[in-house]
Design a protein around this motif. Sequence first.
Motif, PDB file in Angstrom:
ATOM      1  N   GLY A 128       0.785  -1.240   0.000  1.00  0.00           N
ATOM      2  CA  GLY A 128       0.000   0.000   0.000  1.00  0.00           C
ATOM      3  C   GLY A 128       0.808   1.276   0.000  1.00  0.00           C
ATOM      4  N   ASP A 129       0.488   2.121   0.965  1.00  0.00           N
ATOM      5  CA  ASP A 129       1.117   3.427   1.072  1.00  0.00           C
ATOM      6  C   ASP A 129       2.222   3.429   2.123  1.00  0.00           C
ATOM      7  N   LYS A 130       2.847   2.281   2.332  1.00  0.00           N
ATOM      8  CA  LYS A 130       3.899   2.167   3.346  1.00  0.00           C
ATOM      9  C   LYS A 130       5.279   2.495   2.794  1.00  0.00           C
ATOM     10  N   MET A 131       5.312   3.003   1.576  1.00  0.00           N
ATOM     11  CA  MET A 131       6.561   3.474   0.986  1.00  0.00           C
ATOM     12  C   MET A 131       6.307   4.815   0.328  1.00  0.00           C
ATOM     13  N   LEU A 132       7.228   5.747   0.524  1.00  0.00           N
ATOM     14  CA  LEU A 132       7.116   7.091  -0.033  1.00  0.00           C
ATOM     15  C   LEU A 132       8.383   7.373  -0.821  1.00  0.00           C
ATOM     16  N   LEU A 133       8.234   7.654  -2.112  1.00  0.00           N
ATOM     17  CA  LEU A 133       9.379   7.851  -2.999  1.00  0.00           C
ATOM     18  C   LEU A 133       9.722   9.326  -3.154  1.00  0.00           C
ATOM     19  N   LEU A 134      11.003   9.610  -3.126  1.00  0.00           N
ATOM     20  CA  LEU A 134      11.481  10.962  -3.398  1.00  0.00           C
ATOM     21  C   LEU A 134      11.993  11.004  -4.829  1.00  0.00           C
ATOM     22  N   ASP A 135      11.286  11.694  -5.712  1.00  0.00           N
ATOM     23  CA  ASP A 135      11.802  11.920  -7.067  1.00  0.00           C
ATOM     24  C   ASP A 135      12.863  12.992  -6.904  1.00  0.00           C
ATOM     25  N   LEU A 136      14.093  12.553  -6.689  1.00  0.00           N
ATOM     26  CA  LEU A 136      15.118  13.381  -6.068  1.00  0.00           C
ATOM     27  C   LEU A 136      15.563  14.560  -6.923  1.00  0.00           C
ATOM     28  N   PRO A 181       2.991   6.603  -3.261  1.00  0.00           N
ATOM     29  CA  PRO A 181       3.064   8.041  -3.013  1.00  0.00           C
ATOM     30  C   PRO A 181       4.474   8.554  -3.308  1.00  0.00           C
ATOM     31  N   TRP A 182       4.562   9.745  -3.859  1.00  0.00           N
ATOM     32  CA  TRP A 182       5.881  10.271  -4.190  1.00  0.00           C
ATOM     33  C   TRP A 182       5.908  11.784  -4.052  1.00  0.00           C
ATOM     34  N   ILE A 183       7.132  12.322  -4.027  1.00  0.00           N
ATOM     35  CA  ILE A 183       7.353  13.750  -3.804  1.00  0.00           C
ATOM     36  C   ILE A 183       8.225  14.320  -4.923  1.00  0.00           C
ATOM     37  N   TRP A 184       7.789  15.438  -5.487  1.00  0.00           N
ATOM     38  CA  TRP A 184       8.526  16.151  -6.547  1.00  0.00           C
ATOM     39  C   TRP A 184       9.580  17.031  -5.869  1.00  0.00           C
ATOM     40  N   ASN A 185      10.856  16.760  -6.152  1.00  0.00           N
ATOM     41  CA  ASN A 185      11.936  17.497  -5.497  1.00  0.00           C
ATOM     42  C   ASN A 185      12.818  18.250  -6.478  1.00  0.00           C
ATOM     43  N   ALA A 199       3.075  18.938 -12.673  1.00  0.00           N
ATOM     44  CA  ALA A 199       2.957  17.542 -12.239  1.00  0.00           C
ATOM     45  C   ALA A 199       1.706  17.329 -11.396  1.00  0.00           C
ATOM     46  N   LEU A 200       1.441  18.260 -10.496  1.00  0.00           N
ATOM     47  CA  LEU A 200       0.279  18.145  -9.622  1.00  0.00           C
ATOM     48  C   LEU A 200      -1.008  18.050 -10.425  1.00  0.00           C
ATOM     49  N   ASN A 201      -1.087  18.809 -11.502  1.00  0.00           N
ATOM     50  CA  ASN A 201      -2.306  18.877 -12.303  1.00  0.00           C
ATOM     51  C   ASN A 201      -2.329  17.885 -13.467  1.00  0.00           C
ATOM     52  N   ASP A 202      -1.294  17.039 -13.540  1.00  0.00           N
ATOM     53  CA  ASP A 202      -1.215  16.021 -14.586  1.00  0.00           C
ATOM     54  C   ASP A 202      -1.954  14.769 -14.113  1.00  0.00           C
ATOM     55  N   LYS A 203      -2.919  14.313 -14.882  1.00  0.00           N
ATOM     56  CA  LYS A 203      -3.736  13.162 -14.478  1.00  0.00           C
ATOM     57  C   LYS A 203      -2.914  11.882 -14.333  1.00  0.00           C
ATOM     58  N   SER A 204      -1.734  11.859 -14.955  1.00  0.00           N
ATOM     59  CA  SER A 204      -0.916  10.645 -14.899  1.00  0.00           C
ATOM     60  C   SER A 204       0.106  10.669 -13.762  1.00  0.00           C
ATOM     61  N   SER A 205       0.036  11.697 -12.917  1.00  0.00           N
ATOM     62  CA  SER A 205       1.065  11.818 -11.872  1.00  0.00           C
ATOM     63  C   SER A 205       0.767  10.983 -10.642  1.00  0.00           C
ATOM     64  N   GLY A 206      -0.333  10.279 -10.624  1.00  0.00           N
ATOM     65  CA  GLY A 206      -0.615   9.345  -9.546  1.00  0.00           C
ATOM     66  C   GLY A 206      -0.691  10.004  -8.187  1.00  0.00           C
ATOM     67  N   MET A 233       1.035  12.005  -6.242  1.00  0.00           N
ATOM     68  CA  MET A 233       2.009  13.047  -5.945  1.00  0.00           C
ATOM     69  C   MET A 233       1.547  13.750  -4.671  1.00  0.00           C
ATOM     70  N   TRP A 234       2.172  13.383  -3.566  1.00  0.00           N
ATOM     71  CA  TRP A 234       1.713  13.857  -2.270  1.00  0.00           C
ATOM     72  C   TRP A 234       2.554  14.997  -1.709  1.00  0.00           C
ATOM     73  N   GLY A 235       3.568  15.424  -2.472  1.00  0.00           N
ATOM     74  CA  GLY A 235       4.373  16.490  -1.891  1.00  0.00           C
ATOM     75  C   GLY A 235       5.381  17.082  -2.845  1.00  0.00           C
ATOM     76  N   ILE A 236       6.045  18.099  -2.335  1.00  0.00           N
ATOM     77  CA  ILE A 236       7.171  18.724  -3.013  1.00  0.00           C
ATOM     78  C   ILE A 236       8.312  18.823  -2.004  1.00  0.00           C
ATOM     79  N   GLY A 237       9.513  19.089  -2.498  1.00  0.00           N
ATOM     80  CA  GLY A 237      10.611  19.177  -1.555  1.00  0.00           C
ATOM     81  C   GLY A 237      11.892  19.717  -2.157  1.00  0.00           C
ATOM     82  N   LEU A 238      12.870  19.854  -1.282  1.00  0.00           N
ATOM     83  CA  LEU A 238      14.202  20.342  -1.630  1.00  0.00           C
ATOM     84  C   LEU A 238      15.208  19.267  -1.235  1.00  0.00           C
ATOM     85  N   THR A 239      15.982  18.779  -2.199  1.00  0.00           N
ATOM     86  CA  THR A 239      16.927  17.699  -1.922  1.00  0.00           C
ATOM     87  C   THR A 239      18.335  18.049  -2.404  1.00  0.00           C
ATOM     88  N   MET A 240      18.711  19.303  -2.299  1.00  0.00           N
ATOM     89  CA  MET A 240      20.025  19.768  -2.742  1.00  0.00           C
ATOM     90  C   MET A 240      21.144  19.107  -1.938  1.00  0.00           C
TER      91      MET A 240
END
Length: 736
Positions: free
Chosen positions: A369-377, A395-399, A424-431, A433-440
């Motif tokens: 299920g939702d027990k993994m969260l991916l960082l699109d780094l 679930p994944w995060i746009w970084n 990405a948020l407004n793209d129907k194919s983005s599944g 997408m539960w967040g955004i972030g900074l991964t510098m």
Amino acid sequence: MLKRMKIAGRHSFMLLIMATMLPFTIAAQLNTQASKALIQRVLPKHATRFIVEAIAAENGKDIFEVESRAGKIVLRGNNGLSVASALYHYLTEYAHCQITWNGTNLNLPASLPVVKEKVRRATPYTYRYYLNYCTFNYSMSWWDWDRWQKEIDWMALHGINMPLAITGEEYTWYVVYKDMGFSDAELKDFFSGPAYFGWFWMGNLDAWGGPLPLSWMKSHKVLQEKILKRERELGMKPVLPAFTGHVPPAFKKKYPNARLKATNWTNGFADTYILDSEDPLFAEIGKKFLQKQTQLFGTDHLYSADTFNENEPPSDDPAFLGALSARVYEGMKQADTAATWVMQGWLFYSDRKFWKAPQIEALLKAVPGDKMLLLDLAAEIEPVWKRTNAFYDKPWIWNMLHNFGGNVNMFGRMDGVAAGPAAALNDKSSGKMWGIGLTMEAIEQNPVLYELMMEHAWQTEPIILDTWLPKYVLNRYATNSNDLVNAWQILRQTVYNGKDIRDGAESIVTGRPTFDSTTVWTRTKLNYDRKDLLPAWDLFIQAAGKGINTDGFRYDVVDITRQVLANYAGPLQKKWVTAYKEKDSAAFNKYSKAFLQLISDMDVLLATRKDFMLGPWIASARSHGTTPAEKALYEQNARDLITLWGDANSPLHEYSNRQWSGLLNDFYKPRWQQFFALLQQSLRTGKEPDLQQFGDDIKQWEWKWVTTQKGFPVVPIGDAVKISVKMYNKYRKELE
């Protein structure tokens, strides 16, 4: 509370989990005193003019409101970071202020501007993530509590609610392994020095930069307690580490039957050892670690684990990868039934030859299920979600990754960052997408990109840069100057156009001496014509002449001057290279001296801003030492990371190069002087220089520099604006 608890019996750990959950659930609600304390830290002279009130979250997501009442400003939020975001919204939109790492403008008017109509903002994102394992070293290696407080406040003001929190991890592991019977002598070859923790925890290296003093572990355990307490009372949910299989070299002797795999990062370090997830010890150790960590630091049930960071798995069989992934998660679940695995998606970007669709799908779908969260780094560089069916419904995060190695350059994908998250948020194919972030990999540079990125936290539509940039100029420089808005439009089209290159260009001055225009980790290709940047420089210098002098302006005028001079090193290098090849001694001497003078002038320029100084980096490293030997060790760590990175033969030399005052004059310039002396001798004698011998000699010189102890200025020298103008007057005509 935990110290007073006496827990025994087979249900002890579940009782412990229940005990630690309660205060953190409360902390996720509004802690009024914590919010007032933040306002007091940020605006000590104006704190009494703000009122803090609570409101309920909206659809489970954070929300804030701002309005005026009886001459004061009311800030409402469902937790502390929502209140902080409300404060920053007011400061930027009404008081025209700004808070960044590199320049702050908090010159509030005597009478606070009135909010005529109540403002209400709800975030579309459950998570706003922050930090990368590398950030903890390229920027944060030597931070004390005072510096951490400022960063946590910055995080809250910018809406971040999910920070990576790995400070003190070494103490937890020390206790776990001591409980397992490992001696200090056996662990000495495991723990790295403080500047290398990020890669140590990712399983890339052992021991380098050590041995790690126990005093460090104990002090940073205390520091982590403070960090987590502050983050939680502001409503953040920190991501803590979990076990990935990386074990001490002594493990193979203590557990001779353990299923271990030697792996190598291929960057000049010895093998590290990974415990096979099929070995029963894997789950046992993972459980021990999370239990001990929870006992020490509590939990918010978010755990970071990256099993193959720049190390390939032993098999690409999807069944093998799925089983491995399931076991890693099961190890977390055994210790915490509410565990969510937070995984960096970097491996899918950096090693795409291995990680094809079947391998990625197997790795991800094995976790329920939702027990993994991916960082699109690095979504602003290449959105991995687009080629993985949005991470196969995880679930994944746009970084935004943006910075690599802490290199100093003006760079970024401004238009891409302005549009990307909302697209990405407004793209129907983005599944999911539960967040955004900074991964510098490093912070404290290019503040415009980070202000821009976190503007998305409270909106669903793209940012219109033609509207946003004038606001940025006003907030940063306290002026509506059209010239500075035009300057930023030029910067947008040049240094910040995001074309052609993955990350920002360095200057050849930071490269190991060479005839080439670039080196392995000093990559000098620009994504614009260097002359196209000059009109922006002209406009900044003209603004300086009109008296604009905010903190942000002083930083920016130095930074753009630095960038112009750094770029100029390229054509200047070509002149002395040509002169040498043509055996023109007079021209070679002229242009090589000009090259060295350019480095010295950059050093003088950068000495005017603490942001660009070597001294604070080394002084803060030494400050953690409790003995002369510890101070020397930490200084060596600090020097090594930003130069050789490893030993004298390190293939990563210059990966973390910095254009810093002190480093330019004391490291980069002497290297070039030695190179030019060799070439001058060649011109005098007519004998070809032995470049291979020079390379061997310079490596030893570099290592001697790394192991030297020497202080550098920690207080800026000179007026940033005046010296920028001086450099402009000296170099502007030469640059055409």
